[in-house]
Design a protein around this motif. Structure first.
Motif, PDB file in Angstrom:
ATOM      1  N   SER A 187      -4.365 112.488 -32.059  1.00 53.47           N
ATOM      2  CA  SER A 187      -5.250 113.524 -32.253  1.00 53.47           C
ATOM      3  C   SER A 187      -6.300 113.173 -33.262  1.00 53.47           C
ATOM      4  CB  SER A 187      -4.680 115.047 -32.736  1.00 53.47           C
ATOM      5  OG  SER A 187      -3.939 114.706 -33.950  1.00 53.47           O
ATOM      6  N   SER A 188      -7.452 113.997 -33.144  1.00 56.23           N
ATOM      7  CA  SER A 188      -8.589 113.876 -34.056  1.00 56.23           C
ATOM      8  C   SER A 188      -9.053 115.262 -34.219  1.00 56.23           C
ATOM      9  CB  SER A 188      -9.557 113.027 -33.571  1.00 56.23           C
ATOM     10  OG  SER A 188     -10.367 113.837 -32.642  1.00 56.23           O
ATOM     11  N   LYS A 189     -10.177 115.296 -34.930  1.00 57.99           N
ATOM     12  CA  LYS A 189     -10.821 116.846 -35.195  1.00 57.99           C
ATOM     13  C   LYS A 189     -11.031 117.453 -33.858  1.00 57.99           C
ATOM     14  CE  LYS A 189     -11.915 115.599 -39.889  1.00 57.99           C
ATOM     15  NZ  LYS A 189     -13.196 115.697 -40.815  1.00 57.99           N
ATOM     16  N   LEU A 190     -11.515 116.527 -32.781  1.00 54.28           N
ATOM     17  CA  LEU A 190     -12.125 116.991 -31.507  1.00 54.28           C
ATOM     18  C   LEU A 190     -11.156 117.128 -30.328  1.00 54.28           C
ATOM     19  CD1 LEU A 190     -15.486 115.000 -31.737  1.00 54.28           C
ATOM     20  CD2 LEU A 190     -14.977 117.349 -32.528  1.00 54.28           C
ATOM     21  N   TRP A 191      -9.871 116.283 -30.234  1.00 49.35           N
ATOM     22  CA  TRP A 191      -9.160 116.338 -29.262  1.00 49.35           C
ATOM     23  C   TRP A 191      -7.602 116.200 -29.720  1.00 49.35           C
ATOM     24  CZ3 TRP A 191      -6.961 111.563 -28.869  1.00 49.35           C
ATOM     25  CH2 TRP A 191      -7.597 110.471 -29.293  1.00 49.35           C
ATOM     26  N   ASP A 192      -6.800 116.330 -28.594  1.00 51.49           N
ATOM     27  CA  ASP A 192      -5.483 116.049 -28.665  1.00 51.49           C
ATOM     28  C   ASP A 192      -4.750 115.405 -27.597  1.00 51.49           C
ATOM     29  OD1 ASP A 192      -5.351 119.044 -30.540  1.00 51.49           O
ATOM     30  OD2 ASP A 192      -4.637 117.166 -31.505  1.00 51.49           O
ATOM     31  N   ALA A 193      -4.148 114.483 -27.559  1.00 53.26           N
ATOM     32  CA  ALA A 193      -3.604 113.607 -26.390  1.00 53.26           C
ATOM     33  C   ALA A 193      -2.021 113.311 -26.497  1.00 53.26           C
ATOM     34  CB  ALA A 193      -4.515 113.007 -25.923  1.00 53.26           C
ATOM     35  N   ARG A 194      -1.341 113.193 -25.479  1.00 52.80           N
ATOM     36  CA  ARG A 194      -0.127 112.887 -25.704  1.00 52.80           C
ATOM     37  C   ARG A 194       0.196 111.491 -24.628  1.00 52.80           C
ATOM     38  NH1 ARG A 194       3.400 116.833 -24.279  1.00 52.80           N
ATOM     39  NH2 ARG A 194       3.999 115.813 -22.266  1.00 52.80           N
ATOM     40  N   VAL A 195       0.359 110.259 -24.999  1.00 51.97           N
ATOM     41  CA  VAL A 195       0.278 109.371 -23.983  1.00 51.97           C
ATOM     42  C   VAL A 195       2.231 108.903 -23.940  1.00 51.97           C
ATOM     43  CG1 VAL A 195       0.301 107.545 -26.081  1.00 51.97           C
ATOM     44  CG2 VAL A 195       0.074 106.962 -23.304  1.00 51.97           C
ATOM     45  N   GLY A 196       2.686 108.728 -22.624  1.00 51.98           N
ATOM     46  CA  GLY A 196       3.930 108.624 -22.417  1.00 51.98           C
ATOM     47  C   GLY A 196       4.355 107.460 -21.625  1.00 51.98           C
ATOM     48  N   PHE A 197       5.335 106.677 -22.074  1.00 51.71           N
ATOM     49  CA  PHE A 197       5.919 105.455 -21.393  1.00 51.71           C
ATOM     50  C   PHE A 197       7.308 105.671 -20.888  1.00 51.71           C
ATOM     51  CE2 PHE A 197       2.755 104.378 -24.661  1.00 51.71           C
ATOM     52  CZ  PHE A 197       2.025 103.454 -23.998  1.00 51.71           C
ATOM     53  N   GLU A 198       7.508 105.613 -19.586  1.00 47.24           N
ATOM     54  CA  GLU A 198       8.637 106.041 -18.958  1.00 47.24           C
ATOM     55  C   GLU A 198       9.719 104.678 -19.155  1.00 47.24           C
ATOM     56  OE1 GLU A 198       9.242 107.660 -15.117  1.00 47.24           O
ATOM     57  OE2 GLU A 198       7.645 108.661 -15.251  1.00 47.24           O
ATOM     58  N   GLN A 199       9.417 103.731 -19.424  1.00 48.01           N
ATOM     59  CA  GLN A 199      10.042 102.598 -19.263  1.00 48.01           C
ATOM     60  C   GLN A 199       9.727 101.523 -20.170  1.00 48.01           C
ATOM     61  OE1 GLN A 199      11.027 100.488 -15.555  1.00 48.01           O
ATOM     62  NE2 GLN A 199      13.010  99.970 -16.037  1.00 48.01           N
ATOM     63  N   THR A 200      10.202 101.266 -21.460  1.00 55.30           N
ATOM     64  CA  THR A 200       9.706 100.654 -22.430  1.00 55.30           C
ATOM     65  C   THR A 200      10.825  99.516 -22.724  1.00 55.30           C
ATOM     66  OG1 THR A 200      10.655 101.822 -24.273  1.00 55.30           O
ATOM     67  CG2 THR A 200       8.492 102.353 -23.759  1.00 55.30           C
ATOM     68  N   TYR A 201      10.146  98.273 -22.960  1.00 51.92           N
ATOM     69  CA  TYR A 201      10.833  97.148 -23.416  1.00 51.92           C
ATOM     70  C   TYR A 201      11.024  96.754 -24.911  1.00 51.92           C
ATOM     71  CZ  TYR A 201      11.519  96.941 -18.539  1.00 51.92           C
ATOM     72  OH  TYR A 201      11.758  97.087 -17.177  1.00 51.92           O
ATOM     73  N   GLY A 202      10.222  97.448 -25.590  1.00 55.16           N
ATOM     74  CA  GLY A 202       9.710  97.277 -26.995  1.00 55.16           C
ATOM     75  C   GLY A 202       8.586  98.118 -27.698  1.00 55.16           C
ATOM     76  N   PHE A 203       8.590  98.493 -28.799  1.00 52.31           N
ATOM     77  CA  PHE A 203       7.648  99.078 -29.305  1.00 52.31           C
ATOM     78  C   PHE A 203       7.598  98.761 -30.935  1.00 52.31           C
ATOM     79  CE2 PHE A 203      10.497 102.372 -29.529  1.00 52.31           C
ATOM     80  CZ  PHE A 203      10.525 103.064 -30.642  1.00 52.31           C
ATOM     81  N   ARG A 204       6.463  98.590 -31.609  1.00 50.52           N
ATOM     82  CA  ARG A 204       6.549  98.425 -32.893  1.00 50.52           C
ATOM     83  C   ARG A 204       5.175  99.314 -33.402  1.00 50.52           C
ATOM     84  NH1 ARG A 204       3.392  92.854 -34.414  1.00 50.52           N
ATOM     85  NH2 ARG A 204       1.313  93.326 -33.540  1.00 50.52           N
ATOM     86  N   VAL A 205       5.282  99.934 -34.668  1.00 48.05           N
ATOM     87  CA  VAL A 205       4.504 100.733 -35.575  1.00 48.05           C
ATOM     88  C   VAL A 205       3.997 100.090 -36.645  1.00 48.05           C
ATOM     89  CG1 VAL A 205       4.118 102.661 -36.417  1.00 48.05           C
ATOM     90  CG2 VAL A 205       5.741 102.747 -34.615  1.00 48.05           C
ATOM     91  N   LEU A 206       2.712  99.646 -36.758  1.00 49.61           N
ATOM     92  CA  LEU A 206       2.019  98.979 -37.884  1.00 49.61           C
ATOM     93  C   LEU A 206       1.041  99.661 -38.388  1.00 49.61           C
ATOM     94  CD1 LEU A 206       1.880  95.152 -36.559  1.00 49.61           C
ATOM     95  CD2 LEU A 206       3.539  96.293 -38.158  1.00 49.61           C
ATOM     96  N   ASP A 207       0.940  99.737 -39.708  1.00 43.46           N
ATOM     97  CA  ASP A 207      -0.247 100.179 -40.290  1.00 43.46           C
ATOM     98  C   ASP A 207      -1.481  99.245 -40.051  1.00 43.46           C
ATOM     99  OD1 ASP A 207      -2.570 100.077 -42.694  1.00 43.46           O
ATOM    100  OD2 ASP A 207      -1.124 101.628 -43.165  1.00 43.46           O
TER     101      ASP A 207
END
Length: 117
Positions: free
Chosen positions: A13-33
Protein backbone atom coordinates in the motif's frame (compact mmCIF):
# COMPACT_ATOMS: atom_id res chain seq x y z
CA UNK A 1 2.22 -11.27 4.22
CA UNK A 2 0.44 -14.59 4.66
CA UNK A 3 1.43 -18.13 3.68
CA UNK A 4 -1.24 -20.80 3.93
CA UNK A 5 -2.78 -23.64 1.89
CA UNK A 6 -4.02 -21.07 -0.66
CA UNK A 7 -0.47 -19.83 -1.33
CA UNK A 8 1.48 -16.69 -0.54
CA UNK A 9 -0.37 -13.37 -0.26
CA UNK A 10 1.42 -10.02 0.05
CA UNK A 11 -0.32 -6.72 0.79
CA UNK A 12 1.23 -3.54 -0.59
CA UNK A 13 0.00 0.00 0.00
CA UNK A 14 0.84 3.65 -0.34
CA UNK A 15 -0.98 6.85 0.56
CA UNK A 16 -2.85 6.61 -2.78
CA UNK A 17 -3.57 2.91 -3.29
CA UNK A 18 -3.73 -0.57 -1.82
CA UNK A 19 -3.18 -3.89 -3.56
CA UNK A 20 -2.69 -7.55 -2.80
CA UNK A 21 -0.57 -9.90 -4.89
CA UNK A 22 -1.10 -13.64 -4.61
CA UNK A 23 1.11 -16.55 -5.62
CA UNK A 24 -0.68 -19.92 -5.65
CA UNK A 25 2.38 -22.12 -6.01
CA UNK A 26 5.66 -20.89 -4.56
CA UNK A 27 9.03 -22.63 -4.46
CA UNK A 28 10.62 -20.09 -2.20
CA UNK A 29 10.44 -16.54 -0.98
CA UNK A 30 12.67 -14.20 0.96
CA UNK A 31 12.13 -10.86 2.63
CA UNK A 32 14.95 -8.33 2.70
CA UNK A 33 15.26 -4.75 3.83
CA UNK A 34 15.45 -2.47 0.80
CA UNK A 35 18.94 -1.38 1.88
CA UNK A 36 20.14 -4.93 1.16
CA UNK A 37 19.08 -4.51 -2.48
CA UNK A 38 20.73 -1.19 -3.30
CA UNK A 39 22.39 -2.59 -6.44
CA UNK A 40 18.92 -2.77 -8.04
CA UNK A 41 17.66 0.70 -7.11
CA UNK A 42 18.59 2.34 -10.40
CA UNK A 43 16.59 -0.25 -12.38
CA UNK A 44 13.84 -1.28 -9.99
CA UNK A 45 12.19 1.55 -8.05
CA UNK A 46 8.75 2.46 -6.76
CA UNK A 47 8.69 5.15 -9.45
CA UNK A 48 8.80 2.35 -12.05
CA UNK A 49 6.30 0.07 -10.28
CA UNK A 50 6.02 -2.18 -7.27
CA UNK A 51 5.80 -5.63 -8.89
CA UNK A 52 8.58 -6.83 -11.18
CA UNK A 53 9.22 -10.09 -13.00
CA UNK A 54 12.95 -10.63 -12.67
CA UNK A 55 14.31 -12.25 -15.84
CA UNK A 56 18.00 -12.15 -14.90
CA UNK A 57 20.35 -10.94 -12.21
CA UNK A 58 18.07 -11.63 -9.23
CA UNK A 59 17.80 -14.00 -6.31
CA UNK A 60 17.27 -17.07 -8.51
CA UNK A 61 20.52 -16.37 -10.35
CA UNK A 62 22.34 -15.94 -7.06
CA UNK A 63 20.98 -19.27 -5.76
CA UNK A 64 22.02 -20.99 -8.99
CA UNK A 65 25.63 -20.58 -7.87
CA UNK A 66 24.85 -23.38 -5.41
CA UNK A 67 25.14 -26.84 -7.04
CA UNK A 68 22.13 -28.30 -5.20
CA UNK A 69 19.56 -25.60 -5.87
CA UNK A 70 17.19 -27.98 -7.66
CA UNK A 71 14.07 -25.76 -8.03
CA UNK A 72 15.92 -22.95 -9.77
CA UNK A 73 17.17 -25.27 -12.48
CA UNK A 74 13.64 -25.97 -13.69
CA UNK A 75 12.82 -23.91 -16.79
CA UNK A 76 9.32 -23.12 -15.50
CA UNK A 77 10.44 -21.38 -12.29
CA UNK A 78 9.83 -17.63 -12.56
CA UNK A 79 11.00 -14.91 -10.18
CA UNK A 80 9.04 -11.86 -9.03
CA UNK A 81 10.07 -8.97 -6.81
CA UNK A 82 7.49 -7.09 -4.73
CA UNK A 83 8.93 -3.72 -3.74
CA UNK A 84 7.85 -1.94 -0.55
CA UNK A 85 9.01 1.14 1.28
CA UNK A 86 10.99 -0.84 3.84
CA UNK A 87 10.94 -4.49 2.80
CA UNK A 88 11.14 -6.26 -0.54
CA UNK A 89 9.92 -9.81 -1.20
CA UNK A 90 11.49 -12.08 -3.82
CA UNK A 91 9.26 -14.97 -4.88
CA UNK A 92 10.07 -18.07 -6.92
CA UNK A 93 6.90 -19.44 -8.49
CA UNK A 94 5.53 -21.40 -11.43
CA UNK A 95 2.74 -19.05 -12.48
CA UNK A 96 2.11 -15.36 -12.93
CA UNK A 97 0.70 -13.82 -9.73
CA UNK A 98 -2.82 -12.55 -9.30
CA UNK A 99 -3.17 -8.89 -8.37
CA UNK A 100 -6.19 -7.35 -6.69
CA UNK A 101 -6.53 -3.62 -6.16
CA UNK A 102 -8.39 -2.38 -3.10
CA UNK A 103 -8.26 1.18 -4.43
CA UNK A 104 -8.68 2.05 -8.11
CA UNK A 105 -5.88 4.61 -8.19
CA UNK A 106 -3.14 1.96 -8.26
CA UNK A 107 -0.64 3.10 -10.92
CA UNK A 108 0.16 -0.36 -12.31
CA UNK A 109 -1.38 -3.76 -11.76
CA UNK A 110 0.81 -5.65 -14.23
CA UNK A 111 4.32 -6.89 -13.49
CA UNK A 112 7.14 -4.90 -15.05
CA UNK A 113 9.94 -6.97 -16.61
CA UNK A 114 13.32 -6.48 -15.01
CA UNK A 115 16.56 -8.00 -16.22
CA UNK A 116 19.45 -7.16 -13.97
CA UNK A 117 23.01 -7.42 -14.96
Amino acid sequence: MTLDSNGLSISVSSKLWDARVGFEQTYGFRVLDELDLTEFWSRCTLEDGWLFEVTSGGWKELELTRPYFYSGRQAWVREYLVVGLNECVSVLTKEEPSVLAAAPSNPSLQPTAFGGG
